[in-house]
Design a protein around this motif. Structure first.
Motif, short mmCIF file in Angstrom:
data_model
loop_
_atom_site.label_atom_id
_atom_site.label_comp_id
_atom_site.label_asym_id
_atom_site.label_seq_id
_atom_site.Cartn_x
_atom_site.Cartn_y
_atom_site.Cartn_z
N GLN A 248 -44.35 8.68 -1.81
CA GLN A 248 -44.69 10.08 -2.00
C GLN A 248 -43.39 10.70 -2.31
O GLN A 248 -42.65 10.71 -3.10
CB GLN A 248 -45.25 10.88 -1.29
CG GLN A 248 -47.40 10.41 -1.90
CD GLN A 248 -48.13 11.65 -0.76
OE1 GLN A 248 -47.57 11.95 0.24
NE2 GLN A 248 -48.84 12.15 -1.81
N ILE A 249 -42.55 10.71 -0.68
CA ILE A 249 -40.85 10.35 -0.72
C ILE A 249 -40.14 9.84 -1.89
O ILE A 249 -39.22 9.94 -2.67
CB ILE A 249 -41.15 10.57 0.69
CG1 ILE A 249 -41.66 10.83 1.68
CG2 ILE A 249 -39.42 10.22 0.43
CD1 ILE A 249 -41.69 10.43 2.83
N ASP A 250 -41.07 8.14 -2.18
CA ASP A 250 -39.90 7.47 -2.66
C ASP A 250 -39.81 7.81 -4.30
O ASP A 250 -38.97 7.98 -5.09
CB ASP A 250 -40.52 6.07 -2.98
CG ASP A 250 -39.28 5.17 -3.46
OD1 ASP A 250 -38.23 5.07 -3.09
OD2 ASP A 250 -40.04 4.09 -4.00
N ALA A 251 -41.09 8.60 -4.50
CA ALA A 251 -41.35 8.69 -6.09
C ALA A 251 -41.06 10.13 -6.27
O ALA A 251 -40.51 10.48 -8.06
CB ALA A 251 -42.88 8.76 -6.20
N ASP A 252 -41.03 10.92 -5.50
CA ASP A 252 -41.00 12.86 -5.48
C ASP A 252 -39.66 12.64 -5.32
O ASP A 252 -38.84 14.00 -5.73
CB ASP A 252 -42.13 13.54 -5.34
CG ASP A 252 -43.62 13.26 -5.55
OD1 ASP A 252 -43.40 12.73 -6.77
OD2 ASP A 252 -44.15 13.35 -4.92
N GLN A 253 -39.07 12.53 -3.84
CA GLN A 253 -37.95 13.50 -2.99
C GLN A 253 -36.89 12.43 -3.80
O GLN A 253 -35.71 13.19 -3.89
CB GLN A 253 -38.07 13.21 -2.12
CG GLN A 253 -38.89 14.17 -1.67
CD GLN A 253 -39.05 13.83 -0.43
OE1 GLN A 253 -38.21 14.61 0.79
NE2 GLN A 253 -41.28 14.14 0.28
N ALA B 123 -36.12 -1.13 0.35
CA ALA B 123 -35.65 -0.98 -1.44
C ALA B 123 -35.47 1.17 -1.96
O ALA B 123 -34.70 1.08 -2.40
CB ALA B 123 -36.89 -0.95 -2.43
N MET B 124 -36.08 1.94 -1.08
CA MET B 124 -35.78 3.28 -1.23
C MET B 124 -34.49 3.51 -0.19
O MET B 124 -33.49 4.27 -0.68
CB MET B 124 -37.00 4.01 -0.38
CG MET B 124 -36.64 5.28 -0.26
SD MET B 124 -37.54 6.09 0.63
CE MET B 124 -37.87 5.91 2.00
N VAL B 125 -34.19 2.91 0.51
CA VAL B 125 -32.45 2.90 1.04
C VAL B 125 -31.34 2.81 0.69
O VAL B 125 -30.76 2.75 0.30
CB VAL B 125 -32.53 2.07 3.04
CG1 VAL B 125 -31.80 2.04 3.51
CG2 VAL B 125 -33.79 3.37 3.53
N ARG B 126 -32.22 1.18 0.14
CA ARG B 126 -31.00 0.66 -1.18
C ARG B 126 -30.37 1.83 -2.25
O ARG B 126 -29.62 1.70 -2.42
CB ARG B 126 -31.07 -0.52 -1.52
CG ARG B 126 -30.85 -1.56 0.32
CD ARG B 126 -31.29 -3.33 0.11
NE ARG B 126 -31.66 -3.92 1.24
CZ ARG B 126 -30.42 -4.09 1.69
NH1 ARG B 126 -28.95 -3.68 0.93
NH2 ARG B 126 -30.06 -4.91 2.69
N ASP B 127 -31.62 2.52 -2.38
CA ASP B 127 -31.29 3.24 -4.25
C ASP B 127 -30.97 4.08 -3.65
O ASP B 127 -29.54 4.73 -4.09
CB ASP B 127 -32.48 4.05 -4.68
CG ASP B 127 -33.53 2.47 -5.15
OD1 ASP B 127 -33.11 1.24 -5.66
OD2 ASP B 127 -34.86 2.94 -5.20
N LEU B 128 -31.05 4.65 -2.22
CA LEU B 128 -29.81 5.62 -1.96
C LEU B 128 -28.32 5.16 -1.38
O LEU B 128 -27.63 6.14 -1.35
CB LEU B 128 -31.08 6.95 -0.75
CG LEU B 128 -32.06 7.03 -1.01
CD1 LEU B 128 -32.48 7.54 0.53
CD2 LEU B 128 -31.69 8.11 -2.06
#
Length: 263
Positions: free
Chosen positions: A61-66, A103-108
């Protein structure tokens, strides 16, 4: 820490500020991230701040929304803690969870912002929760590796011995108290090399408890906190279902601090 810039905090209750009660602020809490924003602005006026974290949210949810919302704000500083609620869910595949986390961290990290990551503390609010310690240590090992690889600032919360003191925790034993949030804010500011005067304050050691008092406290905690938590899980509802982010848009932090006056 170069600035002033744009600080965006994302995550769950840890970052929202649960446990640091303040009825004058959105969602009734303050938290370490608000305190960090205050001190950034005191050090270098002109900082902007958004806090997109909402309690109970899972990593997906954090990855999708935030994450998309955070990236759209063009941050220069991002803090993220995610996955703690997943670790408490029965059946979570930690290896698969950490693939999603990376994957989320690398996007950030691709934004070029200074990125701050956190390990998780070994919370043993009740003997029954010891089963989750191995999951938390696997999580922490992966967070440390990912932080090294992407060049993130690591707040190794797991190693902070001061959190062994029960006064650092709220009555639910799962979230930090006001004192715990203040101390974490100091730790983050230290890691960012931002001067501050935040102190969790000295305290006397807690008074020893008798076996009867310990059992009474365990019973009260089970009735007041654990059973409602289990009930919510069975009903598939969370405390964050009806909540919005506390500071969803960038706001300028007053140079003298005080997020209650953000406009």
């Amino acid at each position: 820490m170069q600035g002033p810039g744009r600080f965006v905090a994302i995550g769950d209750s840890f970052t929202e500020g649960v446990g640091d009660l303040n009825p004058t602020l959105p969602n009734g809490v303050r938290g370490w991230a608000d305190r960090v924003a205050d001190r950034l602005a005191r050090h270098q006026p002109g900082w902007q701040y958004a806090n997109l974290a909402v309690r109970s949210k899972r990593l997906r949810q954090i990855d999708a929304d935030q994450v998309p919302a955070a990236i759209a704000l063009r941050p220069t500083l991002i803090t993220v803690y995610a996955g703690g609620n997943d670790l408490l869910d029965v059946g979570t595949d930690v290896a698969a969870l950490m693939v999603e986390y990376e994957a989320m961290v690398r996007d950030l990290a691709a934004t070029g912002a200074t990125l701050v990551l956190f390990t998780g503390y070994d919370i043993v609010a009740h003997p029954a929760l010891k089963v989750f310690l191995r999951r938390n240590r696997l999580y922490n090992d992966e967070v440390r590796r990912i932080a090294r690889e992407v060049g993130a600032v690591l707040i190794d919360y797991w190693r902070f011995e001061e959190y062994a003191n029960p006064r650092m925790w709220a009555p639910d034993r799962l979230h930090m108290s006001k004192r715990g949030h203040k101390r974490l804010a100091a730790r983050v500011l230290d890691a960012l090399d931002v001067p501050h005067t935040i102190s969790a304050g000295p305290w006397d050691p807690p008074a020893p408890r008798s076996a009867r008092e310990w059992l009474r406290d365990q019973h009260r905690w089970t009735v007041d906190w654990l059973l409602p938590l289990v009930g919510r899980k069975l009903r598939r509802v969370t405390l964050g279902d009806t909540l919005s982010p506390r500071w969803p848009h960038l706001v300028t932090v007053p140079p003298k601090g005080g997020t209650r006056r953000l406009t």
